[in-house]
Design a protein around this motif. Structure first.
Motif, short mmCIF file in Angstrom:
data_model
loop_
_atom_site.label_atom_id
_atom_site.label_comp_id
_atom_site.label_asym_id
_atom_site.label_seq_id
_atom_site.Cartn_x
_atom_site.Cartn_y
_atom_site.Cartn_z
N VAL A 70 0.83 -1.22 0.00
CA VAL A 70 0.00 0.00 0.00
C VAL A 70 0.85 1.26 0.00
O VAL A 70 0.38 2.32 -0.40
N LYS A 71 2.12 1.16 0.39
CA LYS A 71 3.01 2.32 0.40
C LYS A 71 3.38 2.78 -1.01
O LYS A 71 3.93 3.86 -1.19
N LEU A 72 3.08 1.96 -2.01
CA LEU A 72 3.43 2.29 -3.39
C LEU A 72 2.51 3.34 -4.00
O LEU A 72 2.84 3.94 -5.01
N PHE A 73 1.34 3.56 -3.40
CA PHE A 73 0.28 4.30 -4.06
C PHE A 73 0.09 5.69 -3.47
O PHE A 73 0.29 5.90 -2.27
N SER A 74 -0.34 6.62 -4.32
CA SER A 74 -0.62 7.98 -3.85
C SER A 74 -1.87 7.95 -2.97
O SER A 74 -2.64 6.99 -2.98
N SER A 75 -2.08 9.02 -2.23
CA SER A 75 -3.21 9.06 -1.28
C SER A 75 -4.56 9.06 -1.99
O SER A 75 -5.57 8.70 -1.38
N SER A 76 -4.59 9.42 -3.26
CA SER A 76 -5.87 9.44 -3.98
C SER A 76 -6.29 8.06 -4.49
O SER A 76 -7.42 7.86 -4.90
N VAL A 77 -5.35 7.11 -4.45
CA VAL A 77 -5.65 5.75 -4.90
C VAL A 77 -5.82 4.87 -3.67
O VAL A 77 -4.93 4.76 -2.83
N LEU A 78 -6.97 4.25 -3.56
CA LEU A 78 -7.28 3.41 -2.41
C LEU A 78 -6.91 1.96 -2.73
O LEU A 78 -7.06 1.51 -3.87
N CYS A 79 -6.45 1.26 -1.73
CA CYS A 79 -6.00 -0.12 -1.89
C CYS A 79 -6.65 -0.98 -0.83
O CYS A 79 -6.65 -0.63 0.35
N LYS A 80 -7.20 -2.10 -1.23
CA LYS A 80 -7.78 -3.08 -0.32
C LYS A 80 -7.08 -4.41 -0.55
O LYS A 80 -6.92 -4.86 -1.68
N LEU A 81 -6.65 -5.04 0.54
CA LEU A 81 -6.01 -6.35 0.49
C LEU A 81 -6.92 -7.37 1.14
O LEU A 81 -7.44 -7.12 2.23
N TYR A 82 -7.10 -8.49 0.49
CA TYR A 82 -7.85 -9.59 1.08
C TYR A 82 -7.28 -10.90 0.55
O TYR A 82 -7.29 -11.12 -0.67
N ALA A 83 -6.78 -11.72 1.45
CA ALA A 83 -6.15 -12.99 1.08
C ALA A 83 -5.12 -12.73 -0.01
O ALA A 83 -4.18 -11.98 0.22
N ASP A 84 -5.28 -13.30 -1.20
CA ASP A 84 -4.30 -13.08 -2.25
C ASP A 84 -4.80 -12.11 -3.32
O ASP A 84 -4.33 -12.11 -4.44
N ASP A 85 -5.75 -11.27 -2.96
CA ASP A 85 -6.30 -10.28 -3.88
C ASP A 85 -5.90 -8.87 -3.47
O ASP A 85 -5.82 -8.56 -2.29
N VAL A 86 -5.67 -8.04 -4.47
CA VAL A 86 -5.40 -6.62 -4.26
C VAL A 86 -6.38 -5.85 -5.14
O VAL A 86 -6.51 -6.14 -6.32
N LYS A 87 -7.09 -4.90 -4.53
CA LYS A 87 -8.02 -4.08 -5.30
C LYS A 87 -7.55 -2.63 -5.19
O LYS A 87 -7.35 -2.11 -4.10
N LEU A 88 -7.33 -2.00 -6.34
CA LEU A 88 -7.01 -0.58 -6.40
C LEU A 88 -8.18 0.15 -7.01
O LEU A 88 -8.74 -0.31 -8.00
N THR A 99 -4.27 9.40 -14.46
CA THR A 99 -2.81 9.23 -14.52
C THR A 99 -2.28 8.66 -13.21
O THR A 99 -1.42 7.77 -13.22
N GLU A 100 -2.80 9.13 -12.08
CA GLU A 100 -2.35 8.62 -10.78
C GLU A 100 -2.74 7.16 -10.59
O GLU A 100 -1.96 6.36 -10.06
N LEU A 101 -3.94 6.79 -11.03
CA LEU A 101 -4.35 5.41 -10.92
C LEU A 101 -3.46 4.53 -11.80
O LEU A 101 -3.00 3.47 -11.39
N GLN A 102 -3.17 4.97 -13.02
CA GLN A 102 -2.30 4.22 -13.91
C GLN A 102 -0.90 4.10 -13.33
O GLN A 102 -0.28 3.02 -13.40
N SER A 103 -0.39 5.16 -12.74
CA SER A 103 0.93 5.11 -12.11
C SER A 103 0.97 4.10 -10.97
O SER A 103 1.95 3.39 -10.78
N SER A 104 -0.13 4.02 -10.22
CA SER A 104 -0.21 3.05 -9.14
C SER A 104 -0.22 1.62 -9.68
O SER A 104 0.43 0.73 -9.14
N LEU A 105 -0.95 1.41 -10.78
CA LEU A 105 -0.97 0.09 -11.41
C LEU A 105 0.43 -0.27 -11.92
O LEU A 105 0.87 -1.41 -11.78
N ASP A 106 1.11 0.71 -12.51
CA ASP A 106 2.46 0.47 -13.01
C ASP A 106 3.40 0.14 -11.86
O ASP A 106 4.26 -0.75 -11.98
N ALA A 107 3.27 0.84 -10.73
CA ALA A 107 4.13 0.57 -9.57
C ALA A 107 3.88 -0.82 -9.00
O ALA A 107 4.81 -1.49 -8.56
N LEU A 108 2.62 -1.25 -9.05
CA LEU A 108 2.29 -2.58 -8.55
C LEU A 108 2.91 -3.65 -9.43
O LEU A 108 3.47 -4.60 -8.98
#
Length: 108
Positions: A70-88, A99-108
């Motif tokens: 979750v530290k990879l993402f800007s504050s405007s992009v929300l991240c939820k973790l559950y078991a082996d799933d990640v939701k941005l 652009t920020e959402l795409q950057s977060s996906l790229d960082a992931l």
């Protein structure tokens, strides 16, 4: 993919050490897997990464491994973790939001 060496390093950073860390390392080491489809079974292959599926410890080790993602993402992009799933997700109102959402996906 969970690198065993990186997982053990992260566990040591969480303060897990000594016999417990060695035990977890041995739990992960020298594992094999095969695939079954119907009555056909593949040859066994040694695992060099991943956590043991179907074990009690596997999901916990995975969550400890990905906990800091979750530290990879800007504050405007929300991240939820559950078991082996990640939701941005994010509210997209401007091109910058997209652009920020795409950057977060790229960082992931």
């Amino acid at each position: 993919m969970v690198s065993h060496s990186k997982l053990l390093h992260k566990l040591s950073c969480y303060g897990i050490c000594g016999n417990l860390l060695r035990w977890i390392g041995e739990f992960l080491d020298n594992r094999t897997q095969c695939v079954r489809v119907g009555s056909a079974i593949s040859c066994s292959k040694q695992l060099i990464s991943g956590v043991v599926q179907g074990s009690v410890l596997g999901p916990l080790l995975f969550l400890l491994y990905v906990d800091d993602v979750v530290k990879l993402f800007s504050s405007s992009v929300l991240c939820k973790l559950y078991a082996d799933d990640v939701k941005l997700y994010s509210v997209i109102q401007t091109k910058q939001d997209a652009t920020e959402l795409q950057s977060s996906l790229d960082a992931l």
